[in-house]
Design an enzyme around this catalytic site. Sequence first.
Site, mmCIF file in Angstrom:
data_model
loop_
_atom_site.group_PDB
_atom_site.id
_atom_site.type_symbol
_atom_site.label_atom_id
_atom_site.label_comp_id
_atom_site.label_asym_id
_atom_site.label_seq_id
_atom_site.Cartn_x
_atom_site.Cartn_y
_atom_site.Cartn_z
ATOM 1 N N HIS A 139 0.873 -1.178 0.000
ATOM 2 C CA HIS A 139 0.000 0.000 0.000
ATOM 3 C C HIS A 139 0.915 1.235 0.000
ATOM 4 O O HIS A 139 2.024 1.183 0.550
ATOM 5 C CB HIS A 139 -0.828 -0.047 1.287
ATOM 6 C CG HIS A 139 -1.920 0.962 1.388
ATOM 7 N ND1 HIS A 139 -1.688 2.276 1.706
ATOM 8 C CD2 HIS A 139 -3.264 0.833 1.245
ATOM 9 C CE1 HIS A 139 -2.849 2.918 1.757
ATOM 10 N NE2 HIS A 139 -3.817 2.067 1.489
ATOM 11 N N ASP A 216 2.850 -4.685 7.749
ATOM 12 C CA ASP A 216 1.634 -3.889 7.617
ATOM 13 C C ASP A 216 0.459 -4.858 7.743
ATOM 14 O O ASP A 216 0.124 -5.581 6.803
ATOM 15 C CB ASP A 216 1.637 -3.175 6.259
ATOM 16 C CG ASP A 216 0.342 -2.403 6.012
ATOM 17 O OD1 ASP A 216 -0.571 -2.463 6.865
ATOM 18 O OD2 ASP A 216 0.251 -1.736 4.963
ATOM 19 N N LYS A 242 -10.719 -0.233 9.716
ATOM 20 C CA LYS A 242 -10.972 -1.449 8.935
ATOM 21 C C LYS A 242 -11.364 -2.608 9.836
ATOM 22 O O LYS A 242 -11.777 -3.655 9.367
ATOM 23 C CB LYS A 242 -9.738 -1.788 8.109
ATOM 24 C CG LYS A 242 -9.479 -0.718 7.059
ATOM 25 C CD LYS A 242 -8.325 -1.020 6.165
ATOM 26 C CE LYS A 242 -8.092 0.186 5.273
ATOM 27 N NZ LYS A 242 -6.929 0.041 4.402
ATOM 28 N N CYS A 380 -4.527 2.384 -3.982
ATOM 29 C CA CYS A 380 -3.355 2.861 -3.247
ATOM 30 C C CYS A 380 -2.173 1.920 -3.377
ATOM 31 O O CYS A 380 -1.395 1.755 -2.440
ATOM 32 C CB CYS A 380 -3.667 3.082 -1.773
ATOM 33 S SG CYS A 380 -5.052 4.149 -1.490
HETATM 34 C C1 LIG Z 1 -5.932 0.791 4.442
HETATM 35 C C2 LIG Z 1 -4.541 0.313 4.419
HETATM 36 C C3 LIG Z 1 -3.506 1.119 4.885
HETATM 37 C C4 LIG Z 1 -3.737 2.535 5.389
HETATM 38 O O1 LIG Z 1 -4.524 2.556 6.521
HETATM 39 P P1 LIG Z 1 -5.035 3.961 7.106
HETATM 40 O O2 LIG Z 1 -5.397 3.647 8.513
HETATM 41 O O3 LIG Z 1 -6.213 4.328 6.293
HETATM 42 O O4 LIG Z 1 -3.928 4.913 7.034
HETATM 43 C C5 LIG Z 1 -2.234 0.624 4.857
HETATM 44 N N1 LIG Z 1 -1.982 -0.610 4.408
HETATM 45 C C6 LIG Z 1 -2.951 -1.426 3.951
HETATM 46 C C7 LIG Z 1 -2.598 -2.804 3.480
HETATM 47 C C8 LIG Z 1 -4.263 -0.992 3.942
HETATM 48 O O5 LIG Z 1 -5.219 -1.791 3.479
#
Ligand SMILES: *Cc1c(COP(=O)(O)O)cnc(C)c1O
Length: 423
Positions: A139, A216, A242, A380
């Site tokens: 991302h 991540d 999320k 993204c």
């Molecule tokens: C959504 C997402 C992010 C960013 O998360 P935010 O809390 O919106 O900054 C980073 N990495 C992955 C894999 C994501 O799906």
Amino acid sequence: MDTQIADPTLTTYDVERVRADFPVLSRTVHDRKGKPGKPLVYLDSAASAQKPRQVIDAMTRFLEEDYSNIHRGVHFLSQTATDQFEAVRGKVARFLNAPSERNIVFTRSATEAVNLVAHSYGRAFLSEGDEIILSVMEHHANIVPWQLLQADKGVRIKVVPVDDRGVLDLDAYADLLSDRTKLVAITHCSNVLGTVTPAKEIARLAHERGVPVLFDGSQAAVHGVVDVQDIDADFYIMTGHKLYGPTGTGVLYGKYDLLKKMPPYQGGGDMIESVSFEGTTFKLPPARFEAGTPAITEVIGLGAALDYIESLGREAIAAHEHDLLRYATEKLSQVEGVRIIGTAPGKGPILSFTVEGVHPHDVGTIVDQYGVAVRVGRHCAEPLSERFGVGPTARASFALYNTRAEADALVSSVIAVKEFFGA
Ligand SMILES: *Cc1c(COP(=O)(O)O)cnc(C)c1O
């Protein structure tokens, strides 16, 4: 904190009962005067998940009864609010199986958590010529902070490729590791392909060379059970919105010896021991990395979200989502001209696809007319769409509240797209 616990006698996953917890799921979209619209089919949870009543209520209750600033007050409300806020730190620690709540830093987002590590750890311990290993499916949140570090410190970025299914090339990764490698930062689950990476093996190979690893976990923490100690992650990142929690909440897990040697990321209240113009001293982590008033109410909401997830059972959720993914994949791949991007074994419930002869934005716009919410674009992760030579794609993502009927709605709306374009 009071959150409703699902009936423990429940043996099968009762998705209708789960759906009843999410007020927004009963709404319709595209209502016109006098004409009811289409039921919402929300397949965009990988961008942000909907919130259950339990989260909404926990935040409302906190605002109505216990709200105050935290940490610095001696009065009753401030102490009550502090206790509740800090209790969530413990919940997050248990959720990730962290050794202690000291390992948990609250941030505003996953993006901020990566920036924190890049800024603090990166600027303190990396220098010109050092290498950072990322994967091609990152991302932007796990690319751009490292590029800023690159511009600042002259570090180099190496990129692990994936095969045509979207499986991480572990051999290529092992080859990229060298004496110059100073950090590995890789996703635990791709938000485009759904690929789950072999985190334990990634960490093991890096640790053979004494290299710390950041994962991540923005998607992985939503779709499976994460154990940061079993993985042996040095840093692990997740994001509240999320996880059926509010926006404005992110989490950085870090091994304590690493956090302890890292300099502050932002300066201000709550992270200082004492301030004078001769010099300021900083608190120990996690406080050191939490400058300013945090998203107090939202963190309370995150705690309720984690309780909610645990009450359904993370394994039960994963099994339900896996069933949806398998079902939707089978149905969608029967539609002529549909190409599914990302077919790694054991992938998360994320379905990126293209429809031959139709621009993904048109796919998104037309399925939306049927009430089906999918994401279109490069999600993204631009380097990845380049890797697969597809440009933008449409992405349907499944969550704990989705149903097979919604997967059917996706497929029939995609068929309608094809008919519309004669594709
Ligand atoms: C959504 C997402 C992010 C960013 O998360 P935010 O809390 O919106 O900054 C980073 N990495 C992955 C894999 C994501 O799906």
